[in-house]
Write an enzyme that holds these catalytic residues in place. Structure first.
Site, PDB file in Angstrom:
ATOM      1  N   ASP A 135      -4.145   4.096   5.574  1.00 55.84           N
ATOM      2  CA  ASP A 135      -2.877   3.508   5.641  1.00 55.84           C
ATOM      3  C   ASP A 135      -2.056   4.718   4.901  1.00 55.84           C
ATOM      4  O   ASP A 135      -1.343   4.389   4.052  1.00 55.84           O
ATOM      5  CB  ASP A 135      -2.807   2.287   4.773  1.00 55.84           C
ATOM      6  CG  ASP A 135      -1.192   1.764   4.553  1.00 55.84           C
ATOM      7  OD1 ASP A 135      -0.314   1.998   5.579  1.00 55.84           O
ATOM      8  OD2 ASP A 135      -0.873   1.121   3.801  1.00 55.84           O
ATOM      9  N   HIS A 178      -2.866  -3.244  -4.264  1.00 51.66           N
ATOM     10  CA  HIS A 178      -4.398  -3.318  -3.675  1.00 51.66           C
ATOM     11  C   HIS A 178      -5.186  -2.173  -3.891  1.00 51.66           C
ATOM     12  O   HIS A 178      -4.567  -1.016  -4.171  1.00 51.66           O
ATOM     13  CB  HIS A 178      -4.109  -3.726  -2.228  1.00 51.66           C
ATOM     14  CG  HIS A 178      -3.096  -2.597  -1.550  1.00 51.66           C
ATOM     15  ND1 HIS A 178      -1.862  -3.176  -1.217  1.00 51.66           N
ATOM     16  CD2 HIS A 178      -3.135  -1.426  -1.259  1.00 51.66           C
ATOM     17  CE1 HIS A 178      -1.074  -2.295  -0.831  1.00 51.66           C
ATOM     18  NE2 HIS A 178      -1.827  -1.123  -0.577  1.00 51.66           N
ATOM     19  N   GLN A 245      -7.506  -3.215   2.595  1.00 53.08           N
ATOM     20  CA  GLN A 245      -6.840  -3.103   1.388  1.00 53.08           C
ATOM     21  C   GLN A 245      -6.814  -4.487   0.484  1.00 53.08           C
ATOM     22  O   GLN A 245      -6.178  -5.337   1.081  1.00 53.08           O
ATOM     23  CB  GLN A 245      -5.424  -2.660   1.540  1.00 53.08           C
ATOM     24  CG  GLN A 245      -5.259  -1.262   1.856  1.00 53.08           C
ATOM     25  CD  GLN A 245      -3.954  -1.019   2.852  1.00 53.08           C
ATOM     26  OE1 GLN A 245      -3.629  -1.686   3.859  1.00 53.08           O
ATOM     27  NE2 GLN A 245      -3.292  -0.008   2.208  1.00 53.08           N
ATOM     28  N   ARG A 275       5.719   6.318  -8.522  1.00 54.47           N
ATOM     29  CA  ARG A 275       6.211   5.365  -7.749  1.00 54.47           C
ATOM     30  C   ARG A 275       5.544   4.154  -7.345  1.00 54.47           C
ATOM     31  O   ARG A 275       4.041   4.461  -7.119  1.00 54.47           O
ATOM     32  CB  ARG A 275       6.305   6.146  -6.016  1.00 54.47           C
ATOM     33  CG  ARG A 275       6.843   5.141  -4.934  1.00 54.47           C
ATOM     34  CD  ARG A 275       6.460   5.971  -3.591  1.00 54.47           C
ATOM     35  NE  ARG A 275       6.709   5.300  -2.636  1.00 54.47           N
ATOM     36  CZ  ARG A 275       6.135   4.411  -1.785  1.00 54.47           C
ATOM     37  NH1 ARG A 275       5.073   3.906  -2.312  1.00 54.47           N
ATOM     38  NH2 ARG A 275       6.643   3.977  -0.637  1.00 54.47           N
ATOM     39  N   ASP A 277       4.062   1.366  -5.896  1.00 61.59           N
ATOM     40  CA  ASP A 277       4.021   0.933  -4.398  1.00 61.59           C
ATOM     41  C   ASP A 277       3.919  -0.630  -4.221  1.00 61.59           C
ATOM     42  O   ASP A 277       3.189  -1.351  -5.003  1.00 61.59           O
ATOM     43  CB  ASP A 277       2.665   1.295  -3.814  1.00 61.59           C
ATOM     44  CG  ASP A 277       2.624   1.250  -2.395  1.00 61.59           C
ATOM     45  OD1 ASP A 277       3.621   1.631  -1.624  1.00 61.59           O
ATOM     46  OD2 ASP A 277       1.824   0.673  -1.966  1.00 61.59           O
ATOM     47  N   GLU A 319       9.120   0.691  -5.567  1.00 66.86           N
ATOM     48  CA  GLU A 319       9.013   0.532  -4.083  1.00 66.86           C
ATOM     49  C   GLU A 319       9.264  -0.955  -3.748  1.00 66.86           C
ATOM     50  O   GLU A 319       8.110  -1.587  -3.469  1.00 66.86           O
ATOM     51  CB  GLU A 319       7.819   1.269  -3.048  1.00 66.86           C
ATOM     52  CG  GLU A 319       8.075   1.525  -1.767  1.00 66.86           C
ATOM     53  CD  GLU A 319       7.378   0.766  -0.877  1.00 66.86           C
ATOM     54  OE1 GLU A 319       7.637   0.601   0.309  1.00 66.86           O
ATOM     55  OE2 GLU A 319       6.459  -0.106  -1.344  1.00 66.86           O
ATOM     56  N   HIS A 386       8.101   8.151   5.357  1.00 66.79           N
ATOM     57  CA  HIS A 386       6.965   8.155   6.033  1.00 66.79           C
ATOM     58  C   HIS A 386       6.826   6.629   6.759  1.00 66.79           C
ATOM     59  O   HIS A 386       5.728   6.410   7.755  1.00 66.79           O
ATOM     60  CB  HIS A 386       5.602   8.186   5.145  1.00 66.79           C
ATOM     61  CG  HIS A 386       5.474   7.135   4.240  1.00 66.79           C
ATOM     62  ND1 HIS A 386       6.224   6.966   3.264  1.00 66.79           N
ATOM     63  CD2 HIS A 386       4.702   6.234   4.070  1.00 66.79           C
ATOM     64  CE1 HIS A 386       6.118   5.862   2.437  1.00 66.79           C
ATOM     65  NE2 HIS A 386       5.129   5.413   2.875  1.00 66.79           N
ATOM     66  N   ASP A 387       7.517   5.638   6.376  1.00 67.51           N
ATOM     67  CA  ASP A 387       7.599   4.291   6.924  1.00 67.51           C
ATOM     68  C   ASP A 387       8.473   4.296   8.048  1.00 67.51           C
ATOM     69  O   ASP A 387       9.166   4.993   8.502  1.00 67.51           O
ATOM     70  CB  ASP A 387       7.782   3.356   5.909  1.00 67.51           C
ATOM     71  CG  ASP A 387       6.588   3.052   5.033  1.00 67.51           C
ATOM     72  OD1 ASP A 387       5.487   3.247   5.420  1.00 67.51           O
ATOM     73  OD2 ASP A 387       6.723   2.797   3.892  1.00 67.51           O
ATOM     74  N   ARG A 512       3.417   5.279  13.127  1.00 74.03           N
ATOM     75  CA  ARG A 512       4.456   5.840  11.953  1.00 74.03           C
ATOM     76  C   ARG A 512       3.949   7.288  11.891  1.00 74.03           C
ATOM     77  O   ARG A 512       4.654   8.204  11.316  1.00 74.03           O
ATOM     78  CB  ARG A 512       3.913   5.164  10.622  1.00 74.03           C
ATOM     79  CG  ARG A 512       4.768   3.670  10.331  1.00 74.03           C
ATOM     80  CD  ARG A 512       4.463   3.087   9.099  1.00 74.03           C
ATOM     81  NE  ARG A 512       2.847   2.876   9.071  1.00 74.03           N
ATOM     82  CZ  ARG A 512       2.568   2.247   7.912  1.00 74.03           C
ATOM     83  NH1 ARG A 512       3.149   2.057   7.042  1.00 74.03           N
ATOM     84  NH2 ARG A 512       1.266   2.151   7.903  1.00 74.03           N
TER      85      ARG A 512
HETATM   86  C1  GLC Z   1       4.151   0.769   1.010  1.00 75.57           C
HETATM   87  C2  GLC Z   1       4.109   2.032   1.690  1.00 75.57           C
HETATM   88  C3  GLC Z   1       3.417   1.878   3.186  1.00 75.57           C
HETATM   89  C4  GLC Z   1       2.115   1.235   2.813  1.00 75.57           C
HETATM   90  C5  GLC Z   1       2.195  -0.058   1.947  1.00 75.57           C
HETATM   91  C6  GLC Z   1       1.013  -0.524   1.816  1.00 75.57           C
HETATM   92  O1  GLC Z   1       5.264   0.065   1.666  1.00 75.57           O
HETATM   93  O2  GLC Z   1       5.411   2.712   1.678  1.00 75.57           O
HETATM   94  O3  GLC Z   1       3.297   3.214   3.848  1.00 75.57           O
HETATM   95  O4  GLC Z   1       1.615   0.787   4.145  1.00 75.57           O
HETATM   96  O5  GLC Z   1       2.888  -0.039   0.802  1.00 75.57           O
HETATM   97  O6  GLC Z   1       0.153   0.132   0.882  1.00 75.57           O
END
Ligand code: GLC
Length: 641
Positions: A135, A178, A245, A275, A277, A319, A386-387, A512
């Site tokens: 990921d 995770h 995960q 950041r 996540d 995020e 990146h998403d 992606r």
């Molecule tokens: C966040 C990241 C993404 C990832 C997800 C799970 O959204 O930006 O790329 O797949 O978390 O960690």
């Protein structure tokens, strides 16, 4: 434990030289206890005592290990708490390997970023991760080790120090929700160790998973169905994202203590923006979508208090890709900071949603209604990351602007950007098409989505020009909006989709990767060669950053208002700064000239104003000002506000 007891217990570990920490600990302790009440208020008194003792230990030890240079930065930032809100903050986000090979190599590329005016650098996940699909590094196996192919923890400290010397802030991810199944905690849980099992959500059979799934949405429906993964012994473990995960169980105080320790470890390595996540997912509650729960907010507040005690120089970035009303609480309130920064996903979505139809109706309405952030916070504004792009257009908002079938509109947007409509300028692809809901998201690089790939294929100069204008329009928008604008690596020179991911088994099923290209340094070398695509993008972007840095109205504490200027091709916003007068920014989303009514300018005393991007006087004609195709204007009252 009372604040005085917490102070005394830390003093015992640290001695008298720790006055700074002890004072902050005592001051912040009540806020920390208050934040922990909701998630851990019902644990036994013994567990509570243990939690508090652990917290004092972790905070005191982390402070003791904090390098002198960073403590110096802490003192400086306590005097300048608005550092991330300032107009000179412009960000860049990239993978280390795709940009520079590894961490030592990155140091050789910092001149390039400095040239572009970058003051904040987000390095995508760089901690040890599993091999094979991971990921994009969001499946961490060891939070204290850098992914060996990128370097070592010392290299990371070196990069942070080098960035600091250039007044650039390092941002890295802390994946809170995770860990990879290969992480020792998950491995010990698999081996049946009860303390490790208690760090995850593991169920003996489908009873509880079924109950949760009755109300859980799926995040990656084409990777795996549902939110749980079956273990070899027949048990089920919570896995919101991929099956490798494992979601952590934050109801267990040990998870909080462990993650806090890792957060401070990164802060002590020189990370200035953490950041956090996927924070929306931290707390699970039956009967809900298990996102944005009150306990998740309390946990984030508690983490924020802790870094304020040990490392006040550090900012937290949430995020949370959620709806506007759910998003605002991640920034907390005037009284209680939760995160300092959060992604403005709606702005990104609305930019693309307005560009395709050359119509800003939905954008104006969505952003006009968007709640404003607390005064000390700021958005991270961006156009690509990146998403994927999820078409977060609600039925209510679509209906409010006369779009009767919001679902059809969302599908139209996805299909438009996948290049499926004959009139489409875009070359992207669908991501995570969900057959059950009809939902589909979008992958693709900035340049390819904005029309550059198609224009170059056609060899059509006019189309190339329009594509470049679209890219610059978007950047003028995020640079004028409220917060830290972040350039996604390669967008400054127009890198196209990279389809090479299809040949890499670890990436092939996740498109992606098409918008996570390798940096093309040969192309970057053309950034000052007149007439090249690279120069036509890089130089105006450089200029935007330079101009932005000198405009006090673009400080994130200056309120932002979205204006409906009565022309559906235009988007307009005002930054009302009592000290420096208004800044009116107007963006033409159409590929043709469009008119702004003179009275809009007059309303702000700006009809004889100055356009800051070009540094030219405005020249309205009669009762209107003509704005060129995809042009952006930033208008203030005088040349040097
Ligand atoms: C966040 C990241 C993404 C990832 C997800 C799970 O959204 O930006 O790329 O797949 O978390 O960690």
């Amino acid at each position: 434990m009372t604040p005085e007891q917490a102070r005394a217990s830390a003093a015992e570990r640290l001695g008298a030289s720790a006055d700074e920490l002890l004072a902050r600990l005592k001051r912040e302790w009540p806020a920390l206890q208050a934040a922990l009440e909701l998630p851990y208020g019902t644990v036994t008194p013994r567990e509570r005592r243990e939690l508090e003792e652990n917290l004092v230990r972790v905070l005191a030890d982390a402070w003791e290990q904090r390098p002198g240079e960073l403590r110096e930065l802490d003192r400086e930032r306590e005097q300048t708490p608005d550092w991330y809100q300032r107009p000179e903050m412009v960000g860049y986000a990239t993978y280390v390997d795709r940009f520079a090979g590894d961490l030592p190599g990155l140091c050789d590329r910092l001149d390039y970023l400095e040239e572009l005016g970058i003051r904040y650098l987000h390095l995508m996940p760089l901690l040890a991760t599993r091999s094979g699909p991971n990921d994009g590094g969001y499946a961490v196996t060891d939070y204290r080790r850098v992914e060996p192919s990128l370097g070592t923890m010392d290299d990371l400290r070196g990069v942070a120090a080098e960035l600091r010397a250039r007044r650039m802030s390092l941002c890295t991810d802390l994946v809170l929700n995770h860990v990879a199944v290969e992480h020792p905690w998950a491995q010990r849980a698999l081996a049946g160790e009860p303390a490790a099992e208690a760090m995850f959500h593991i169920f003996p059979d489908r009873t509880w998973p079924d109950r949760y799934e009755a109300t859980l949405p799926e995040v990656f429906p084409t990777f795996k169905r549902g939110s749980f993964t079956r273990l070899d012994d027949g048990r089920w473990v919570w896995t919101t994202f991929n099956d490798y995960q494992w979601d952590l169980n934050w109801a267990n105080p040990r998870v909080f203590v462990e993650m806090l320790e890792l957060l401070l470890f990164l802060a002590n390595a020189g990370v200035e923006v953490v950041r956090l996540d996927a924070v929306a997912f931290l707390w699970k509650r039956e009967g809900t979508d298990c996102q944005n729960q009150a306990e998740a907010h309390a946990l984030l507040q508690a983490l924020r208090v802790c870094s304020r005690i040990v490392a006040p120089a550090v900012a937290h970035k949430a995020e949370a890709i959620v709806s506007p009303d759910d998003l605002i609480p991640y920034l907390g309130s005037r009284e209680q900071v939760e995160s300092d920064l959060a992604y403005h996903n709606s702005l990104m979505v609305q930019y693309w949603a307005a560009l395709a139809p050359a119509h800003t109706g939905l954008m104006v309405e969505t952003l006009r209604r968007f709640p404003s952030h607390p005064p000390a916070a700021a958005w991270v504004t961006y156009l690509r990351s990146h998403d994927d792009i999820g078409w977060a257009v609600t039925d209510e908002l679509a209906n409010a602007v006369g779009i009767a079938d919001a679902g059809a509109h969302r599908r139209w947007l996805a299909d438009y950007y996948a290049g499926l409509w004959p009139e489409s300028f875009s070359r992207g692809a669908h991501f995570q098409e969900n057959e059950a809901t009809g939902d589909r998201r979008t992958s693709g690089s900035m340049a390819s989505l904005a029309g550059l790939e198609r224009a170059l294929e056609l060899g059509d100069d006019r189309e190339i020009d329009l594509a470049i204008r679209r890219i610059l329009l978007g950047h003028a928008l995020i640079y004028a909006y409220d917060g830290v604008p972040v350039i996604w690596m390669g967008d400054e020179i127009g890198l196209l989709n990279d389809l090479g991911y299809r040949d890499d088994p670890a990436h092939a099923d996740d498109n992606r990767w098409m918008h996570r290209p390798r940096m093309d340094w040969e192309a970057a070398a053309r950034r000052h060669v007149p007439g090249t695509v690279e120069a036509r993008l890089f130089e105006p972007l450089w200029n935007l950053g330079r101009v932005r840095a000198g405009i006090p109205q673009l400080h994130a504490a200056v309120p932002l208002e979205v204006r409906d200027v009565g022309n559906p091709e235009l988007f307009a916003l005002v930054r009302l700064d009592p000290d420096h007068g208004p800044l009116l920014a107007v963006f033409n989303f159409a590929p043709r000239p469009s008119d702004l009514r003179r009275e809009v300018l007059e309303g702000y005393g700006l009809s004889a104003g100055r356009e800051q991007i070009t540094n030219e006087a405005l020249a309205p004609e009669g009762d209107r000002l003509v704005i060129g195709p995809y042009q952006a204007l930033w208008v203030t009252r005088s040349a040097t506000p």
